[in-house]
Design a protein around this motif. Structure first.
Motif, mmCIF file in Angstrom:
data_model
loop_
_atom_site.group_PDB
_atom_site.id
_atom_site.type_symbol
_atom_site.label_atom_id
_atom_site.label_comp_id
_atom_site.label_asym_id
_atom_site.label_seq_id
_atom_site.Cartn_x
_atom_site.Cartn_y
_atom_site.Cartn_z
ATOM 1 N N SER A 66 27.164 -2.805 -20.535
ATOM 2 C CA SER A 66 25.492 -3.155 -20.732
ATOM 3 C C SER A 66 25.421 -1.819 -21.084
ATOM 4 N N ALA A 67 23.888 -1.748 -21.519
ATOM 5 C CA ALA A 67 23.375 -0.629 -21.943
ATOM 6 C C ALA A 67 23.113 0.262 -20.836
ATOM 7 N N THR A 116 17.351 -0.827 -22.249
ATOM 8 C CA THR A 116 16.873 -2.047 -22.860
ATOM 9 C C THR A 116 15.382 -2.041 -22.470
ATOM 10 N N GLU A 132 23.323 -1.699 -26.091
ATOM 11 C CA GLU A 132 24.694 -1.745 -25.702
ATOM 12 C C GLU A 132 25.659 -1.245 -26.983
ATOM 13 N N TYR A 147 25.653 -8.830 -23.457
ATOM 14 C CA TYR A 147 24.437 -9.299 -23.954
ATOM 15 C C TYR A 147 24.226 -9.715 -25.356
ATOM 16 N N ARG A 206 17.628 -11.227 -21.112
ATOM 17 C CA ARG A 206 17.756 -10.153 -20.200
ATOM 18 C C ARG A 206 18.635 -10.470 -19.132
ATOM 19 N N GLY A 207 19.579 -9.318 -18.868
ATOM 20 C CA GLY A 207 20.655 -9.420 -17.693
ATOM 21 C C GLY A 207 21.752 -10.268 -18.193
ATOM 22 N N GLY A 208 21.971 -10.750 -19.462
ATOM 23 C CA GLY A 208 22.770 -11.589 -19.906
ATOM 24 C C GLY A 208 24.171 -10.971 -20.387
ATOM 25 N N SER A 209 24.383 -9.757 -20.006
ATOM 26 C CA SER A 209 25.902 -9.174 -20.188
ATOM 27 C C SER A 209 26.901 -9.728 -18.888
HETATM 28 N N1 ASP Z 1 21.010 -4.461 -21.291
HETATM 29 C C1 ASP Z 1 20.536 -5.856 -21.009
HETATM 30 C C2 ASP Z 1 19.211 -5.739 -19.976
HETATM 31 O O1 ASP Z 1 18.816 -5.019 -19.614
HETATM 32 C C3 ASP Z 1 21.703 -6.889 -20.616
HETATM 33 C C4 ASP Z 1 22.169 -6.455 -19.111
HETATM 34 O O2 ASP Z 1 22.103 -5.462 -18.623
HETATM 35 O O3 ASP Z 1 22.908 -7.559 -18.626
HETATM 36 O O4 ASP Z 1 18.757 -6.982 -20.044
#
Ligand code: ASP
Ligand code: ADP
Ligand code: MG
Length: 437
Positions: A35-36, A41, A119, A181, A195-198
């Motif tokens: 992820s980042a 993000t 990322e 992501y 969002r959160g897609g990693s």
């Molecule tokens: N960096 C992205 C986010 O903060 C993806 C992730 O962390 O999964 O949503």
């Protein structure tokens, strides 16, 4: 092949990145999805928002602040001046790219390009660190294989074909680093998996290469039996069935992205949730096995609206439900919960963008009532109805809380209860007390 995904906190500082490098150096071939760095993000979302609003100086100020943070990280991360200055050049090019948007029109397209920088930065910095440490690793760009189609669904065939091609061109690497992501869309533009897609990236990659295991490394020792941000003394659940994990992720357990389970389940690839801060902890293993008759965990999903349609004509009225559902379909709004009675039906939705239109359309069929600010509390386990008593325990735990809807029997795996958001914390705590203590 194993897939290891490290979330924002796990790569959130130079020290954490060094820990991850140690963790992944066991000689086994693996794809590492990053992820980042945590917070990035969110910062990029804010920067894009300044550009949208035409406040270029606001955007530039935020960009410079974020750049400063990255420059501090690289001072700590690298031990040789060569790698440090290589990293400085990489960082500068990404931040110059961000600054370049002050001169262009700003649309969704530019926003997605901005959101991808987190990322791209973390993976470039990490690969450079691995090179410096003499590891046998390579960076494989997600933008060259990860793709969504016209309906924003992952294009599994494209992903598998292109990822395998890249891997086969670099056969004897131990560690393949890639971005979570980010992806390209049907038009070839930079896009993302939400969002959160990693987590989703990791499971799509796992499915594409038929991995033996997908590991999601984060800042907690597995899926807990309740939301640790709200309930004290929650405990990790050692084993979950794919269905149980999917229910929990969909109904608010933030540790997993809701979409992440499906590709793993379809390919029967176990998913392990592990803690970067405590790598020896067993975490949670998600597979096709479950413990029958055990309530495993509770989760909550916020931002729910309940809609009741009461109609004297529902009695013996074929097609009443179809007409109701068609209204939600034509308004592109999916239904989470549903309960019925002879004179009416209640449904819950988590997206109230088109609430006004939906209510207007529903009024043709009956009297409509709307309750906003609700929460779905979801109790999860493998709970076949022949094993009596789960719902009694759940309802008993909530006996002093007003319940708007209850749903059980849609699958064996969940009992859902709709309550007001002001009662959420109390409901979660009382359920933990009654079910797990
Ligand atoms: N960096 C992205 C986010 O903060 C993806 C992730 O962390 O999964 O949503
Ligand atoms: P990452 O950045 O690694 O993807 P997330 O912040 O997305 O991590 O997910 C981990 C967080 O999920 C934990 O820190 C925890 O606060 C939260 N969380 C919410 N519900 C649960 C749960 N049932 N079990 C474990 N963690 C949970
Ligand atoms: Mg996450």
């Amino acid at each position: 092949m194993q897939i290891l995904k490290f979330g924002g906190t796990s790569v959130g500082s130079a020290t954490r990145m060094k820990d991850v490098a140690k963790l992944i150096s066991d000689g086994k071939q693996k794809i590492v999805v990053l992820s980042a760095m945590s917070g990035t993000t969110n910062n990029l979302v804010e920067i894009a928002d300044y550009f949208y609003k035409g406040n270029t100086s606001g955007a530039l100020e935020k960009i410079n602040l974020l750049e400063h943070k990255y420059n501090e990280v690289i001072q700590e991360l690298y031990s040789t001046p060569e790698k440090a200055s290589e990293a400085e050049r990489i960082i500068l090019s990404h931040f110059d790219f961000l600054r370049s948007f002050s001169k262009s029109v700003f649309t969704l397209f530019e926003e997605k390009a901005i959101l991808a920088q987190g990322e791209l930065l973390s993976t470039a910095m990490f690969q450079l660190y691995l090179e410096e440490a003499g590891k046998n690793s390579i960076l494989i760009p997600a933008l060259e294989y990860m793709r969504i189609d016209k309906n924003a669904e992952p294009d599994a065939a494209y992903i598998a074909e292109n990822l395998k091609k890249i891997l086969s061109e670099n056969p004897d690497k131990e560690i393949y680093i890639t971005q979570g992501y980010i992806c390209r869309n049907f038009y070839g533009e930079i896009d993302n998996l939400q969002r959160g897609g990693s987590d989703y990236s990791a499971s799509l990659i796992g499915a594409a290469v038929k991995a033996e295991e997908i590991q999601i490394w984060t800042d907690i020792d597995g899926m807990h039996n309740n939301d640790p941000r709200i309930v004290q003394g929650t405990k990790p659940v050692p084993y979950l069935h794919f269905e149980e994990a999917a229910e929990l992720a969909y109904f608010g357990a933030k540790i997993l992205h809701p979409t992440c389970i499906l590709p793993a389940k379809l390919n029967n690839i176990p998913v392990r949730l592990l803690n970067t801060m405590d790598p020896e902890a067993p975490g949670t293993l998600i597979s096709n096995k479950s413990r029958k008759g055990v309530i495993e965990a509770v989760a909550a999903k916020d931002g729910i609206t309940a809609i009741k349609i009461k109609s004297g004509r529902m009695l013996l009225a074929h097609g009443f439900l179809r007409k109701v559902f068609e209204i939600f379909e034509s308004n592109q709004t999916s239904i989470d919960m549903i309960t019925t009675s002879e004179v009416g039906v209640s449904v819950s939705i988590d997206n109230s963008k088109r609430l006004e239109e939906i209510v207007n359309d529903l009024k043709k069929f009956g009297t409509v009532t709307v309750d906003k600010d609700m929460v779905i509390i979801c109790v999860v386990g493998d709970l076949p109805y022949e094993t009596v008593g789960f719902q009694a325990k759940v309802v008993d735990a909530l006996k002093d809380i007003p319940i708007r809807m209850i749903s059980y029997g849609g699958s064996n795996y969940n009992i859902s209860i709709l309550v007001k958001s002001e009662d959420k914390n109390r409901a979660l705590n009382q359920l933990s007390e009654a079910l797990f203590n």
